[in-house]
Design an enzyme around this catalytic site. Sequence first.
Site, PDB file in Angstrom:
ATOM      1  N   ASP A   1       0.594  -1.343  -0.101  1.00  0.00           N
ATOM      2  CA  ASP A   1      -0.151  -0.084   0.080  1.00  0.00           C
ATOM      3  C   ASP A   1       0.900   1.447   0.183  1.00  0.00           C
ATOM      4  OD1 ASP A   1      -2.352   1.416  -0.186  1.00  0.00           O
ATOM      5  OD2 ASP A   1      -2.591   1.471   2.028  1.00  0.00           O
TER       6      ASP A   1
ATOM      7  N   ASP B   1      -1.966  -1.982   6.599  1.00  0.00           N
ATOM      8  CA  ASP B   1      -1.951  -1.256   7.824  1.00  0.00           C
ATOM      9  C   ASP B   1      -2.840  -1.364   8.352  1.00  0.00           C
ATOM     10  OD1 ASP B   1      -1.820   0.882   6.614  1.00  0.00           O
ATOM     11  OD2 ASP B   1      -0.265   1.779   7.708  1.00  0.00           O
TER      12      ASP B   1
ATOM     13  N   ASP C   1      -7.271  -3.657   3.867  1.00  0.00           N
ATOM     14  CA  ASP C   1      -6.141  -4.331   3.683  1.00  0.00           C
ATOM     15  C   ASP C   1      -6.014  -5.771   4.179  1.00  0.00           C
ATOM     16  OD1 ASP C   1      -4.260  -2.475   2.265  1.00  0.00           O
ATOM     17  OD2 ASP C   1      -3.810  -1.626   4.050  1.00  0.00           O
TER      18      ASP C   1
END
Length: 810
Positions: free
Chosen positions: A313, A546, A550
């Site tokens: 990410d 995080d 996700d």
Amino acid sequence: MKVHGKKTGAGGALREPTPERGLEESDVALRKAMGLVNVAVDAQSRTVKAIIHDNVFTFFNLIFVVLAVLVALVGSYRSLTFMPIVVLNTLIGIVQEVRSKRTLEKLTMLSAPTARVLRGGREQTLRAEELVLDDVVIFTAGNQICADGVVLEGEAQVNEALLTGEADEIAKGPGDQLMSGSFIVSGVCKARLVAVGADSYISRLTLEAKKSKGVGQSKMILALNRLIKAVGLIIIPIGVILFLHQWLLVGNTVEESVVGMVAALIGMIPEGLYLLASVALVISVMRLARSKVLVHEMNCIEMLARVDVLCVDKTGTITEPEMRVEGAVPLSDEGDILPLLGDFAAAQASDNITMEAVKAYFTQGQGRRPLGVTSFSAACKYSSATFEEGCYVLGAPEFVLRERFGEYQALIQSHAARGARVLVFAQYAGRADGRALTAGVRPLCLVLLRNPIRKAAAQTFGYFAQQGVQVKVISGDNPVTVSQVAMQAHIDGAENYVDASTLQTEEALCKAATRYTVFGRVTPAQKRALVRALKSAGHTVAMTGDGVNDVLALKDADCSIAMASGSDAAAQAAQLVLLDNDFARMPLVVDEGRRVVNNIERSASLFLVKNIFSFLMSFFSIVLMCTYPVGPAQISLISAFTIGAPAFLLALEPNKRRIKGTFLRNVIERAFPAGITDFILVSILMLVGRWMGIPDEMISTAATILMSVVGLLIICYIGRPMNLWRWAIVAAMVAGIALSATYFHWLFDMSRLSLHCTVLLLILCALALPVMLGLGRATQTMVDFSFRMARQFLRRCKGLGARRRKEEGR
């Protein structure tokens, strides 16, 4: 306990809490006394007693004890030299696992899930296992729901995909049930816990899952288990046949028959192989723990070694987790909109880093009170607040502006091209309810945010490029912004980006997965689909994240890594947690995975050499009606200096080579040439030695030396290219064998060799290397053919099964 649906205690009905005060301390004490505590059913580590039990009471330890008793009964105490090695292996396994348990328990305590709970009107933060029945818990975005509850106040969007497989966000309000194992996507609510510990939904699922064998176990360990079970099944009948053959047919005494049978069986048992793999994994977990990396699942260490695609990410991985607002760009002439933004920000909960940055920047409001608030939705990508004068939304331009996006595209892209994250603040003509917007909007301003790039980002991604690992950046932000940030981090192919909102079909998503490097405007469901598409394309995929968006992708990845500073849900879903939130740890983590698997593969080959030789020689002895050529003490000498010691020493050195092929195939390709070389040369030694009239004790000694030479050659062969450390290991093993044979010849049953026997031994030693190298090439061809035929057979079986199911369906 529950009686007819009503909870009762020793003194009558348990008092239910109020949303304002929660439970009183006396209520908590009563529930703890009754055992109504949220204790997890899946303990993170075994007890010391269980570790000792599992290491001592093994199938092969039982066989070794039986063999030792048989040897003692016939009075051949010198042949008991294999038992100290067995005891030492068992002690090493216990000590290393206990050390690992203690290290991990300390780290697990630091990263244990926590919950905000109301007790006596005061808000406290407690570990999830300290909660009791009826506790009033405050859940916010990113929290994993730790026990079943019922919402008392507030509203939240909940994702239950980890339980039900459905990725849709579900709105929960007062009276709705929260299931443990799901997680809060957005919003804030208070909930009373109605089922804790073993009674909770996630605990029942966990107990059900424990009935399945092999779940979450390393493929490498599973392969070793299958190999060891196969060996365990066949050595018992072979041992009985060998004893009867040597006693009844060859004419040996009972003592000679028992000793020969024990020597053959000891050679067949890979006594240190499973221990080596287990200890190497345990040491790897401890090494990672010292580097502030918490391992939730042991099998991820092996998967790390095979990773060839890393999905990351943008926020929190490439960039620092902190976000800041750079400013606002007006889109209308209606005057100062900053106070309106201030009231909007004040109405929102601080449930993600974007909103925290917005609230910190827009602090001047006019005190408007919201009539309704919708927290940020990862699926629809906006948050909203409704005031008396209208509804306002803040979110991704493409999702908020929709058909009007083209009017502002150039301005938005110009800011995105500088790496800024762009949100649009607009007035909405409809009613915002957390679902996709459909009514018209009046854009008011753009809000510009930025995350600083991590200092070590370029170096970290440079490492992955050198190691042949592709990096895919998957983000919910504007693809231009994400591409710019990725280029600043020097990610290869970062200029190659796509807007995932344009990928409407599964086929389009699968094609894009291998074609593009940067994916913007990705929904949580698309993140998961991209991971699955990459896996379907034959890649081994690692995923870092995080946030709550996700979690689904983390669960589906071959190896998942979370930042400790992220959401509870991500940290609990991931197999690895970076406790110091430093993505620069990733090269170390990948190197550790490669080190442990490469070295276990290499060392496992040494163990199988002895096993292959022993199986072949047992059948050879039975067919030719002769005594097994080496004794238990001599097998112990060979095992100690050409297998056990070098295997453990080699397993500890650095090894960053990328893994190729399957574990079992790699091991067999290395072990077969040496095992068959041992068998061929020792068979020649026996036949020629008997023809020359060389005594059996000299042949036995010569066979021990010959097998030691082949053992040292295989160490050099699998250790290519040799370095100073590996030459030092070989030299130490040569010295060990020489000293043992010279000064402890009485212990290892080594005798002096005649001139004829010495000449024969030297000739066979000279043949060892060319024979082994020739067999190596032949083995590779044979293994390639065998695995290809096996794959074709499995494909045919699957095809027949599919046709049968289709016919049954008709």
